[in-house]
Design a protein around this motif. Structure first.
Motif, PDB file in Angstrom:
ATOM      1  N   GLU A  40       0.824  -1.200   0.000  1.00 55.49           N
ATOM      2  CA  GLU A  40       0.000   0.000   0.000  1.00 55.49           C
ATOM      3  C   GLU A  40       0.863   1.257   0.000  1.00 55.49           C
ATOM      4  N   LEU A  41       0.550   2.191  -0.904  1.00 54.26           N
ATOM      5  CA  LEU A  41       1.226   3.487  -0.905  1.00 54.26           C
ATOM      6  C   LEU A  41       0.826   4.287   0.325  1.00 54.26           C
ATOM      7  N   ASN A  42      -0.459   4.205   0.690  1.00 57.31           N
ATOM      8  CA  ASN A  42      -0.976   4.854   1.890  1.00 57.31           C
ATOM      9  C   ASN A  42      -0.767   3.919   3.075  1.00 57.31           C
ATOM     10  N   GLU A  43       0.390   4.055   3.720  1.00 58.95           N
ATOM     11  CA  GLU A  43       0.749   3.107   4.777  1.00 58.95           C
ATOM     12  C   GLU A  43      -0.246   3.143   5.934  1.00 58.95           C
ATOM     13  N   GLU A  44      -0.768   4.327   6.253  1.00 60.07           N
ATOM     14  CA  GLU A  44      -1.715   4.437   7.361  1.00 60.07           C
ATOM     15  C   GLU A  44      -2.996   3.658   7.066  1.00 60.07           C
ATOM     16  N   GLY A  45      -3.479   3.761   5.826  1.00 63.04           N
ATOM     17  CA  GLY A  45      -4.653   2.984   5.447  1.00 63.04           C
ATOM     18  C   GLY A  45      -4.394   1.497   5.538  1.00 63.04           C
ATOM     19  N   GLY A  46      -3.207   1.092   5.101  1.00 65.01           N
ATOM     20  CA  GLY A  46      -2.836  -0.313   5.189  1.00 65.01           C
ATOM     21  C   GLY A  46      -2.770  -0.801   6.623  1.00 65.01           C
ATOM     22  N   LYS A  47      -2.245   0.037   7.508  1.00 62.86           N
ATOM     23  CA  LYS A  47      -2.158  -0.334   8.920  1.00 62.86           C
ATOM     24  C   LYS A  47      -3.543  -0.502   9.535  1.00 62.86           C
ATOM     25  N   ALA A  48      -4.474   0.351   9.123  1.00 64.51           N
ATOM     26  CA  ALA A  48      -5.836   0.238   9.653  1.00 64.51           C
ATOM     27  C   ALA A  48      -6.470  -1.084   9.226  1.00 64.51           C
ATOM     28  N   THR A  49      -6.259  -1.468   7.969  1.00 66.90           N
ATOM     29  CA  THR A  49      -6.780  -2.752   7.500  1.00 66.90           C
ATOM     30  C   THR A  49      -6.138  -3.902   8.252  1.00 66.90           C
ATOM     31  N   ALA A  50      -4.815  -3.848   8.403  1.00 66.47           N
ATOM     32  CA  ALA A  50      -4.102  -4.919   9.103  1.00 66.47           C
ATOM     33  C   ALA A  50      -4.565  -5.032  10.543  1.00 66.47           C
ATOM     34  N   ALA A  51      -4.811  -3.889  11.168  1.00 65.65           N
ATOM     35  CA  ALA A  51      -5.267  -3.912  12.565  1.00 65.65           C
ATOM     36  C   ALA A  51      -6.618  -4.597  12.686  1.00 65.65           C
ATOM     37  N   SER A  52      -7.505  -4.335  11.736  1.00 69.28           N
ATOM     38  CA  SER A  52      -8.831  -4.971  11.798  1.00 69.28           C
ATOM     39  C   SER A  52      -8.724  -6.480  11.605  1.00 69.28           C
ATOM     40  N   ILE A  53      -7.769  -6.913  10.794  1.00 69.06           N
ATOM     41  CA  ILE A  53      -7.566  -8.347  10.572  1.00 69.06           C
ATOM     42  C   ILE A  53      -7.008  -9.010  11.829  1.00 69.06           C
ATOM     43  N   THR A  54      -5.995  -8.405  12.413  1.00 69.93           N
ATOM     44  CA  THR A  54      -5.365  -9.007  13.604  1.00 69.93           C
ATOM     45  C   THR A  54      -6.301  -8.971  14.808  1.00 69.93           C
ATOM     46  N   GLU A  55      -7.086  -7.903  14.922  1.00 74.43           N
ATOM     47  CA  GLU A  55      -8.047  -7.827  16.027  1.00 74.43           C
ATOM     48  C   GLU A  55      -9.091  -8.924  15.936  1.00 74.43           C
ATOM     49  N   ALA A  56      -9.373  -9.381  14.723  1.00 71.57           N
ATOM     50  CA  ALA A  56     -10.345 -10.461  14.517  1.00 71.57           C
ATOM     51  C   ALA A  56      -9.699 -11.841  14.625  1.00 71.57           C
ATOM     52  N   GLY A  57      -8.404 -11.880  14.950  1.00 72.24           N
ATOM     53  CA  GLY A  57      -7.716 -13.147  15.120  1.00 72.24           C
ATOM     54  C   GLY A  57      -6.921 -13.605  13.923  1.00 72.24           C
ATOM     55  N   GLY A  58      -6.845 -12.775  12.885  1.00 71.92           N
ATOM     56  CA  GLY A  58      -6.092 -13.130  11.694  1.00 71.92           C
ATOM     57  C   GLY A  58      -4.653 -12.642  11.731  1.00 71.92           C
ATOM     58  N   LYS A  59      -3.994 -12.779  10.606  1.00 76.29           N
ATOM     59  CA  LYS A  59      -2.583 -12.407  10.502  1.00 76.29           C
ATOM     60  C   LYS A  59      -2.403 -11.487   9.311  1.00 76.29           C
ATOM     61  N   ALA A  60      -1.784 -10.311   9.536  1.00 75.77           N
ATOM     62  CA  ALA A  60      -1.611  -9.343   8.446  1.00 75.77           C
ATOM     63  C   ALA A  60      -0.387  -8.485   8.688  1.00 75.77           C
ATOM     64  N   THR A  61       0.279  -8.140   7.593  1.00 71.66           N
ATOM     65  CA  THR A  61       1.467  -7.282   7.616  1.00 71.66           C
ATOM     66  C   THR A  61       1.331  -6.245   6.514  1.00 71.66           C
ATOM     67  N   VAL A  62       1.792  -5.034   6.788  1.00 70.74           N
ATOM     68  CA  VAL A  62       1.725  -3.943   5.814  1.00 70.74           C
ATOM     69  C   VAL A  62       3.119  -3.648   5.285  1.00 70.74           C
ATOM     70  N   HIS A  63       3.201  -3.391   3.985  1.00 67.17           N
ATOM     71  CA  HIS A  63       4.457  -3.035   3.339  1.00 67.17           C
ATOM     72  C   HIS A  63       4.231  -1.754   2.538  1.00 67.17           C
ATOM     73  N   ALA A  64       4.871  -0.679   2.954  1.00 64.44           N
ATOM     74  CA  ALA A  64       4.754   0.579   2.215  1.00 64.44           C
ATOM     75  C   ALA A  64       5.492   0.444   0.896  1.00 64.44           C
ATOM     76  N   CYS A  65       4.782   0.713  -0.200  1.00 68.09           N
ATOM     77  CA  CYS A  65       5.388   0.498  -1.514  1.00 68.09           C
ATOM     78  C   CYS A  65       4.575   1.206  -2.577  1.00 68.09           C
TER      79      CYS A  65
END
Length: 261
Positions: A40-65
């Motif tokens: 994600e170019l918008n790292e903050e947006g990517g972090k918000a998505t990743a947080a929602s995934i991990t809070e639900a018990g999933g696994k997610a990582t963001v890469h600014a690119c």
């Protein structure tokens, strides 16, 4: 009964996962057990998505690119492959829009759309394909648009780019049949995302609800798609249950292509 459409033990890369359709695909995949990597170019947006995934018990990582920068893309995808050991799924969702016909589309507009929608999709497939070959297979899903198949008013540059996404999909599917790599694309009609709300607010201040209703009714089904509906189709096409599907464009359009007459 076996639970269908699980992505357990699969590494999935999703570009543009910080908002809209990409966000819906990322959260859907995370809920189904994938190890989700958001580019994600918008790292903050990517972090918000990743947080929602991990809070639900999933696994997610963001890469600014920036997907338009091949060197950045190769570095990030090489890093993901080294960390996880494999790349099972690539979803190319990062994209930008442009409103305008041929006469009011500048060279700069064309270059900007090309860099993200066409070159960005190419860059991510280019950086991933050899890894999928080496591991014995994988799945690529590109997000095209109904604009790749039918004429849409004032979408000259955007339609050009999504037509390229569609034909790149067919080419990759053909070239890598023997490598056990499936490649498909999906073509949404209008989807209710923050982009739509922002477009209406900017161009029709004070008439937001009126224009929302008008745009909704351009779909024969009478409403815009929900991002999660696109995510569900993406999940199916990237799951093992869709193992017989490759080289296909899937409209998800509320009847727009066939019934809008």
């Amino acid at each position: 009964m076996m639970e269908l459409f699980r992505l357990d033990n699969k590494t999935a890369i999703i570009t543009g996962g910080g908002s809209g359709i990409g966000q819906a695909i990322a959260t859907t995949f995370g809920a189904q057990g994938a190890d989700v990597h958001i580019i994600e170019l918008n790292e903050e947006g990517g972090k918000a998505t990743a947080a929602s995934i991990t809070e639900a018990g999933g696994k997610a990582t963001v890469h600014a690119c920036n997907v338009a920068n091949q060197a950045e893309v190769i570095k990030v995808i090489d890093g993901i492959a080294q960390a996880t050991g494999r790349i099972d799924i690539l979803v190319n969702c990062a994209g930008i829009a442009h409103v305008g016909n041929l006469e009011n589309t500048t060279e700069q507009d064309i270059d900007r759309i090309y860099a993200v929608n066409i070159k960005g999709t190419y860059n991510c497939m280019y950086a991933t394909i050899n890894k999928m070959k080496a591991q014995g297979g994988g799945v690529i899903l590109n997000v095209a648009s109904i604009a790749a198949s039918v004429g849409i008013p004032d979408r000259f540059a955007y339609s050009m780019s999504k037509g390229a996404v569609l034909t790149m999909t067919l080419s990759v599917a053909k070239d890598y049949l023997g490598a056990n790599i499936r490649c498909n694309c999906i073509s949404p009609a209008r989807v209710h995302t923050p982009f739509v709300d922002g477009f209406i607010a900017k161009n029709y201040p004070g008439r937001e609800q009126e224009m929302f209703d008008k745009l909704s009714k351009t779909q024969p089904i009478g409403r815009m798609a929900k991002p999660v509906e696109i995510g569900n189709l993406a999940l199916y096409l990237c799951s093992d249950e869709a193992g017989f599907i490759t080289g296909t464009d899937y409209p998800i359009d509320g009847g727009f292509i066939r019934l809008n007459n």
